[in-house]
Design a protein around this motif. Structure first.
Motif, PDB file in Angstrom:
ATOM      1  N   LEU A  48       0.821  -1.200   0.000  1.00  0.00           N
ATOM      2  CA  LEU A  48       0.000   0.000   0.000  1.00  0.00           C
ATOM      3  C   LEU A  48       0.860   1.258   0.000  1.00  0.00           C
ATOM      4  CD1 LEU A  48      -2.788  -1.183   2.433  1.00  0.00           C
ATOM      5  CD2 LEU A  48      -2.763  -1.231  -0.048  1.00  0.00           C
ATOM      6  N   PRO A  49       0.335   2.325  -0.586  1.00  0.00           N
ATOM      7  CA  PRO A  49       1.139   3.540  -0.745  1.00  0.00           C
ATOM      8  C   PRO A  49       1.292   4.321   0.551  1.00  0.00           C
ATOM      9  CG  PRO A  49      -1.081   3.908  -1.567  1.00  0.00           C
ATOM     10  CD  PRO A  49      -0.996   2.454  -1.183  1.00  0.00           C
ATOM     11  N   PRO A  50       2.350   5.141   0.608  1.00  0.00           N
ATOM     12  CA  PRO A  50       2.486   6.054   1.753  1.00  0.00           C
ATOM     13  C   PRO A  50       1.420   7.145   1.662  1.00  0.00           C
ATOM     14  CG  PRO A  50       4.235   6.423   0.162  1.00  0.00           C
ATOM     15  CD  PRO A  50       3.459   5.242  -0.336  1.00  0.00           C
ATOM     16  N   LEU A  51       1.229   7.840   2.746  1.00  0.00           N
ATOM     17  CA  LEU A  51       0.221   8.900   2.787  1.00  0.00           C
ATOM     18  C   LEU A  51       0.690  10.139   2.042  1.00  0.00           C
ATOM     19  CD1 LEU A  51      -0.877   8.578   6.511  1.00  0.00           C
ATOM     20  CD2 LEU A  51      -2.047   7.695   4.501  1.00  0.00           C
ATOM     21  N   TRP A  52      -0.271  10.895   1.550  1.00  0.00           N
ATOM     22  CA  TRP A  52       0.009  12.167   0.909  1.00  0.00           C
ATOM     23  C   TRP A  52       0.590  13.104   1.966  1.00  0.00           C
ATOM     24  CZ3 TRP A  52      -1.402  17.262   1.283  1.00  0.00           C
ATOM     25  CH2 TRP A  52      -1.125  18.056   0.177  1.00  0.00           C
ATOM     26  N   PRO A  53       1.565  13.882   1.715  1.00  0.00           N
ATOM     27  CA  PRO A  53       2.093  14.404   0.461  1.00  0.00           C
ATOM     28  C   PRO A  53       3.330  13.675  -0.061  1.00  0.00           C
ATOM     29  CG  PRO A  53       2.882  15.795   2.224  1.00  0.00           C
ATOM     30  CD  PRO A  53       2.039  14.702   2.855  1.00  0.00           C
ATOM     31  N   HIS A  54       3.585  12.469   0.381  1.00  0.00           N
ATOM     32  CA  HIS A  54       4.737  11.712  -0.116  1.00  0.00           C
ATOM     33  C   HIS A  54       4.637  11.580  -1.636  1.00  0.00           C
ATOM     34  CE1 HIS A  54       7.433   8.307  -0.815  1.00  0.00           C
ATOM     35  NE2 HIS A  54       7.970   8.597   0.360  1.00  0.00           N
ATOM     36  N   PRO A  55       5.756  11.672  -2.361  1.00  0.00           N
ATOM     37  CA  PRO A  55       5.710  11.611  -3.832  1.00  0.00           C
ATOM     38  C   PRO A  55       5.118  10.305  -4.378  1.00  0.00           C
ATOM     39  CG  PRO A  55       7.953  12.068  -3.050  1.00  0.00           C
ATOM     40  CD  PRO A  55       7.094  11.911  -1.850  1.00  0.00           C
TER      41      PRO A  55
END
Length: 137
Positions: A48-55
């Protein structure tokens, strides 16, 4: 008064379920979980992706199940760019139905795209080997 005390007062006014009712609800959930049939898929567990604002926020990765370092990426921010059209007269049930149907259609498309990418990767990098399956509920 704070928001917490307002919330506590509201909760205190709600009827409290009996122990028997709580147990019956837990038991019904257990039976439903046991009755559910598992499905098999070649899609590996996603990273799963990191949270925003991570690129890299919004990028879900499906790594090769054999650990070769390859991964298929899906950009969840661009996954559903089509506008949503709702009738002005739609009630909550109709709106819910429209969103459920939309999500089911999108799920079929995404699953097909991920499975095709995995099969193409195995044909190219792991010639002659089938992608391993895993059980999902």
């Amino acid at each position: 008064m704070t928001a917490d005390t307002d919330f506590d007062e509201l909760l205190a006014k709600l009827p409290q379920p009996s122990t028997r009712e709580v147990f019956a609800e837990i038991e019904a959930a257990r039976r439903a979980a046991e009755a559910r049939t598992p499905h098999r898929t070649i899609i590996p567990e996603p990273v799963l992706p990191p949270l925003w604002p991570h690129p890299d926020s919004g990028i879900v990765r499906f790594p090769c199940a054999l650990g070769c370092g390859w991964a298929h990426e899906e950009d969840t921010y661009r996954m559903d760019e089509d506008p949503i059209s709702l009738p002005l007269s739609a009630g909550s049930q109709e709106i819910g139905r429209i969103f459920v149907e939309r999500a089911e259609r999108r799920g079929v498309v995404v699953r097909g795209r991920v499975e095709a990418a995995i099969r193409a990767h195995f044909a190219e990098a792991h010639d002659g080997q089938e992608p391993p399956e895993r059980e999902v509920w």
